[in-house]
Design a protein around this motif. Sequence first.
Motif, short mmCIF file in Angstrom:
data_model
loop_
_atom_site.label_atom_id
_atom_site.label_comp_id
_atom_site.label_asym_id
_atom_site.label_seq_id
_atom_site.Cartn_x
_atom_site.Cartn_y
_atom_site.Cartn_z
N ALA A 46 9.76 93.49 57.65
CA ALA A 46 9.80 93.40 59.12
C ALA A 46 10.76 92.32 59.59
CB ALA A 46 8.39 93.14 59.66
N LEU A 47 10.76 91.17 58.90
CA LEU A 47 11.67 90.09 59.27
C LEU A 47 13.13 90.45 58.99
CD1 LEU A 47 9.61 87.00 58.08
CD2 LEU A 47 10.21 87.58 60.45
N LEU A 48 13.37 91.15 57.87
CA LEU A 48 14.73 91.61 57.57
C LEU A 48 15.22 92.56 58.66
CD1 LEU A 48 15.08 92.47 53.76
CD2 LEU A 48 16.44 90.86 55.09
N LYS A 49 14.36 93.49 59.04
CA LYS A 49 14.70 94.48 60.07
C LYS A 49 15.03 93.81 61.41
CE LYS A 49 12.94 98.92 61.66
NZ LYS A 49 11.83 99.87 61.57
N ARG A 50 14.32 92.72 61.71
CA ARG A 50 14.55 91.99 62.97
C ARG A 50 15.73 91.02 62.87
NH1 ARG A 50 8.74 89.65 64.44
NH2 ARG A 50 9.96 88.56 66.01
N GLY A 51 16.30 90.87 61.67
CA GLY A 51 17.44 89.98 61.48
C GLY A 51 17.08 88.51 61.48
N LEU A 52 15.84 88.18 61.15
CA LEU A 52 15.38 86.79 61.20
C LEU A 52 15.45 86.08 59.85
CD1 LEU A 52 12.33 87.08 63.61
CD2 LEU A 52 14.63 86.25 64.11
N LEU A 53 15.72 86.82 58.78
CA LEU A 53 15.82 86.17 57.47
C LEU A 53 17.27 85.84 57.16
CD1 LEU A 53 13.29 88.16 55.27
CD2 LEU A 53 13.01 85.91 56.30
#
Length: 143
Positions: A46-53
Amino acid sequence: MVSSCFCTLAAQAASDESDDIPLDYDMYVLAVPDLLKLDRMPSHHALLKRGLLHKRTAAMKGLIIFVSHQWTSYQRPDPTGVQLAALKRVFNRICSGEVKHIGHAWKQEFIAPRQEQRSSSKWWRSNLRKMFVWMDYCSMPQL
């Protein structure tokens, strides 16, 4: 219950070792300001998808905080959000200057004993928002 939530923080130890260690999977971290905006602990995907990692880079050396926490269910690490709230509360207290001293784990003291500045509230207050967090559920895929 907050008292049963144990979060262990350890800043990445500085060392003379090369940063060119081959990895089977990149090390992903979450910026502290982004963590402070979360209301629940999202999965790595989910964090990868949101571009937060962010993929770890050599420039992040000494700026990554390893966070260890107790999983409170078999399906999700923190279904009630208590542990994330406790971690955010600690980070916010550090940023506000309410926490006067940050101690190191004994292993870090042994590995890098001359990092007294990292124990000062002033150092943490000025650097925490520039740092990154590695947490298992957020930083690596769960199978």
